[in-house]
Design an enzyme around this catalytic site. Structure first.
Site, PDB file in Angstrom:
ATOM      1  N   LYS A 196       0.814  -1.154  -0.049  1.00  0.00           N
ATOM      2  CA  LYS A 196      -0.045   0.057  -0.198  1.00  0.00           C
ATOM      3  C   LYS A 196       0.968   1.077   0.099  1.00  0.00           C
ATOM      4  O   LYS A 196       0.577   2.164  -0.711  1.00  0.00           O
ATOM      5  CB  LYS A 196      -0.993   0.183   1.249  1.00  0.00           C
ATOM      6  CG  LYS A 196      -1.920  -1.146   1.318  1.00  0.00           C
ATOM      7  CD  LYS A 196      -2.791  -0.972   2.461  1.00  0.00           C
ATOM      8  CE  LYS A 196      -2.208  -0.949   3.678  1.00  0.00           C
ATOM      9  NZ  LYS A 196      -1.661  -2.139   3.995  1.00  0.00           N
ATOM     10  N   ARG A 236      -9.075   0.602   9.581  1.00  0.00           N
ATOM     11  CA  ARG A 236      -8.848  -0.883   9.695  1.00  0.00           C
ATOM     12  C   ARG A 236      -9.842  -1.722  10.343  1.00  0.00           C
ATOM     13  O   ARG A 236      -9.519  -2.874  10.541  1.00  0.00           O
ATOM     14  CB  ARG A 236      -7.533  -1.006  10.721  1.00  0.00           C
ATOM     15  CG  ARG A 236      -6.084  -1.280   9.776  1.00  0.00           C
ATOM     16  CD  ARG A 236      -5.182  -1.291  10.707  1.00  0.00           C
ATOM     17  NE  ARG A 236      -3.779  -1.933  10.438  1.00  0.00           N
ATOM     18  CZ  ARG A 236      -2.909  -1.295   9.699  1.00  0.00           C
ATOM     19  NH1 ARG A 236      -2.755  -0.115   9.434  1.00  0.00           N
ATOM     20  NH2 ARG A 236      -1.826  -1.962   9.552  1.00  0.00           N
ATOM     21  N   ARG A 277      11.603  -6.843   4.715  1.00  0.00           N
ATOM     22  CA  ARG A 277      11.461  -5.420   4.422  1.00  0.00           C
ATOM     23  C   ARG A 277      12.649  -4.659   5.681  1.00  0.00           C
ATOM     24  O   ARG A 277      12.758  -5.164   6.661  1.00  0.00           O
ATOM     25  CB  ARG A 277      10.289  -5.316   5.037  1.00  0.00           C
ATOM     26  CG  ARG A 277       9.797  -3.619   5.064  1.00  0.00           C
ATOM     27  CD  ARG A 277       8.317  -3.330   4.998  1.00  0.00           C
ATOM     28  NE  ARG A 277       7.792  -3.620   5.975  1.00  0.00           N
ATOM     29  CZ  ARG A 277       6.366  -3.275   6.096  1.00  0.00           C
ATOM     30  NH1 ARG A 277       5.476  -2.733   5.202  1.00  0.00           N
ATOM     31  NH2 ARG A 277       5.627  -3.614   7.596  1.00  0.00           N
ATOM     32  N   ARG A 303      11.588  -3.287  11.387  1.00  0.00           N
ATOM     33  CA  ARG A 303      10.714  -3.029  12.187  1.00  0.00           C
ATOM     34  C   ARG A 303      10.473  -4.349  13.260  1.00  0.00           C
ATOM     35  O   ARG A 303      10.347  -5.448  12.751  1.00  0.00           O
ATOM     36  CB  ARG A 303       9.458  -2.637  11.540  1.00  0.00           C
ATOM     37  CG  ARG A 303       9.336  -1.370  11.102  1.00  0.00           C
ATOM     38  CD  ARG A 303       8.236  -0.959  10.300  1.00  0.00           C
ATOM     39  NE  ARG A 303       6.823  -1.728  10.467  1.00  0.00           N
ATOM     40  CZ  ARG A 303       5.678  -1.464   9.856  1.00  0.00           C
ATOM     41  NH1 ARG A 303       5.636  -0.658   8.969  1.00  0.00           N
ATOM     42  NH2 ARG A 303       4.484  -1.998  10.133  1.00  0.00           N
ATOM     43  N   ARG A 355      -0.230 -10.252  12.830  1.00  0.00           N
ATOM     44  CA  ARG A 355      -0.890  -9.034  11.787  1.00  0.00           C
ATOM     45  C   ARG A 355      -1.708  -9.638  10.850  1.00  0.00           C
ATOM     46  O   ARG A 355      -2.821  -8.922  10.413  1.00  0.00           O
ATOM     47  CB  ARG A 355       0.294  -8.380  11.417  1.00  0.00           C
ATOM     48  CG  ARG A 355       1.022  -7.271  12.456  1.00  0.00           C
ATOM     49  CD  ARG A 355       2.251  -6.795  12.022  1.00  0.00           C
ATOM     50  NE  ARG A 355       2.384  -6.082  10.966  1.00  0.00           N
ATOM     51  CZ  ARG A 355       3.471  -5.985  10.277  1.00  0.00           C
ATOM     52  NH1 ARG A 355       4.501  -6.431  10.477  1.00  0.00           N
ATOM     53  NH2 ARG A 355       3.129  -4.771   9.339  1.00  0.00           N
TER      54      ARG A 355
HETATM   55  P1  ADP Z   1       1.174  -2.606   8.199  1.00  0.00           P
HETATM   56  O1  ADP Z   1      -0.015  -2.131   7.291  1.00  0.00           O
HETATM   57  O2  ADP Z   1       2.567  -2.850   7.288  1.00  0.00           O
HETATM   58  O3  ADP Z   1       1.083  -3.437   9.218  1.00  0.00           O
HETATM   59  P2  ADP Z   1       1.501   0.024   9.310  1.00  0.00           P
HETATM   60  O4  ADP Z   1       2.583   0.979   9.347  1.00  0.00           O
HETATM   61  O5  ADP Z   1       0.202   0.354   8.618  1.00  0.00           O
HETATM   62  O6  ADP Z   1       1.934  -1.323   8.683  1.00  0.00           O
HETATM   63  O7  ADP Z   1       0.881  -0.129  10.920  1.00  0.00           O
HETATM   64  C1  ADP Z   1       1.662  -0.837  11.832  1.00  0.00           C
HETATM   65  C2  ADP Z   1       1.047  -0.956  13.048  1.00  0.00           C
HETATM   66  O8  ADP Z   1       0.231   0.336  13.441  1.00  0.00           O
HETATM   67  C3  ADP Z   1      -0.151  -1.880  12.943  1.00  0.00           C
HETATM   68  O9  ADP Z   1       0.283  -3.242  13.190  1.00  0.00           O
HETATM   69  C4  ADP Z   1      -1.093  -1.446  14.213  1.00  0.00           C
HETATM   70  O10 ADP Z   1      -0.502  -1.794  15.377  1.00  0.00           O
HETATM   71  C5  ADP Z   1      -0.830   0.033  14.299  1.00  0.00           C
HETATM   72  N1  ADP Z   1      -1.704   0.809  13.142  1.00  0.00           N
HETATM   73  C6  ADP Z   1      -1.655   1.566  12.358  1.00  0.00           C
HETATM   74  N2  ADP Z   1      -2.709   1.962  11.604  1.00  0.00           N
HETATM   75  C7  ADP Z   1      -3.898   1.368  12.685  1.00  0.00           C
HETATM   76  C8  ADP Z   1      -5.306   1.862  12.591  1.00  0.00           C
HETATM   77  N3  ADP Z   1      -5.776   2.416  11.648  1.00  0.00           N
HETATM   78  N4  ADP Z   1      -5.833   1.310  13.661  1.00  0.00           N
HETATM   79  C9  ADP Z   1      -5.239   0.431  14.830  1.00  0.00           C
HETATM   80  N5  ADP Z   1      -3.969   0.449  14.635  1.00  0.00           N
HETATM   81  C10 ADP Z   1      -3.261   0.827  13.665  1.00  0.00           C
END
Ligand code: ADP
Ligand code: ZN
Length: 213
Positions: free
Chosen positions: A13, A88, A123, A156, A167
């Site tokens: 994304k 999400r 990654r 990360r 996840r």
């Molecule tokens: P990825 O999509 O690769 O999991 P992100 O950078 O989008 O990574 O998100 C990393 C972490 O941040 C998620 O695993 C979650 O814990 C938190 N996070 C991100 N966006 C949200 C959201 N909209 N609601 C709840 N937690 C979130």
């Protein structure tokens, strides 16, 4: 133009949102990046969010929604934006609705779980600007450093293999139902991820330019 990029963690994304963001000249808003920044700065919200992120769980809605509201009130959001990683779950999608945000299109990027697992564990991300690389598929031209800003590339903590499994589980249980939510509104457009990044980018643009159903 207000867009949402939907897809599993590691589906790409961020990479494709960046291409679209440059073409349309609108910012990409990544709640993941906002949350990581808050954790780094040790803000109150960041301290609360930390344990959830490290376990691969969703940060509680209240915290994320507040962060997003604040970000969307900035001047650069006036002409639209791409949401990467938000909403999400259904509660977050409803929060957007009640904020009066009207989304034009939702781009669903489809990638199989086994591909995701391989990608995430390889990654590397830039500590400074958040740019994303892969040790095999998309290495930085500057080795251990970011080709864009020279920052250090790190793995990360939530890209550890056990956390990646969690996840993905959270994605299938909580985020995937949003496909139905936006499909019912006639806003869902699907792009199937290809091996080549450039081919996937082409499919993303194709989906964004496709005639509405
Ligand atoms: P990825 O999509 O690769 O999991 P992100 O950078 O989008 O990574 O998100 C990393 C972490 O941040 C998620 O695993 C979650 O814990 C938190 N996070 C991100 N966006 C949200 C959201 N909209 N609601 C709840 N937690 C979130
Ligand atoms: Zn960088």
């Amino acid at each position: 133009m207000k867009l949402i990029f939907l897809g599993a963690p590691g589906a790409g994304k961020g990479t494709h949102a960046k291409a679209v963001s440059e073409k349309l000249d609108i910012p990409t808003i990544s709640t993941g990046n906002i949350i990581r920044e808050a954790i780094k700065q040790e803000t109150m919200a960041g301290l609360k969010a930390r344990a959830f992120v490290e376990k691969g769980r969703l940060v509680p809605d209240g915290i994320v929604i507040e962060m997003l509201k604040e970000r969307l009130s900035a001047n650069d959001c006036e002409n639209g934006y791409i949401l990467d990683g938000f909403p999400r779950n259904t509660a977050q999608a409803e929060a957007l609705d009640s904020m009066g945000v009207v989304i034009d299109r939702v781009l669903d990027l489809e990638v199989e779980d086994h591909v995701i697992e391989e990608r995430l564990t390889g990654r590397r991300v830039c500590e400074s600007c958040g740019a994303s690389y892969h040790v095999v598929y998309n290495p930085s031209l500057k080795g251990d450093h970011c080709a864009e800003c020279g920052g250090r590339l790190i793995t990360r903590p939530d890209d550890a293999p056990e956390v990646v499994k969690d996840r993905l589980r959270v994605y299938h249980e909580q985020t995937e139902p949003l496909k139905g939510y936006y499909k019912a509104l006639g806003k869902l457009f699907v792009a199937v991820g290809a091996d080549e990044v450039s081919e996937t980018t082409r499919r993303v643009f194709e989906a964004l330019e496709a005639k509405a159903p």
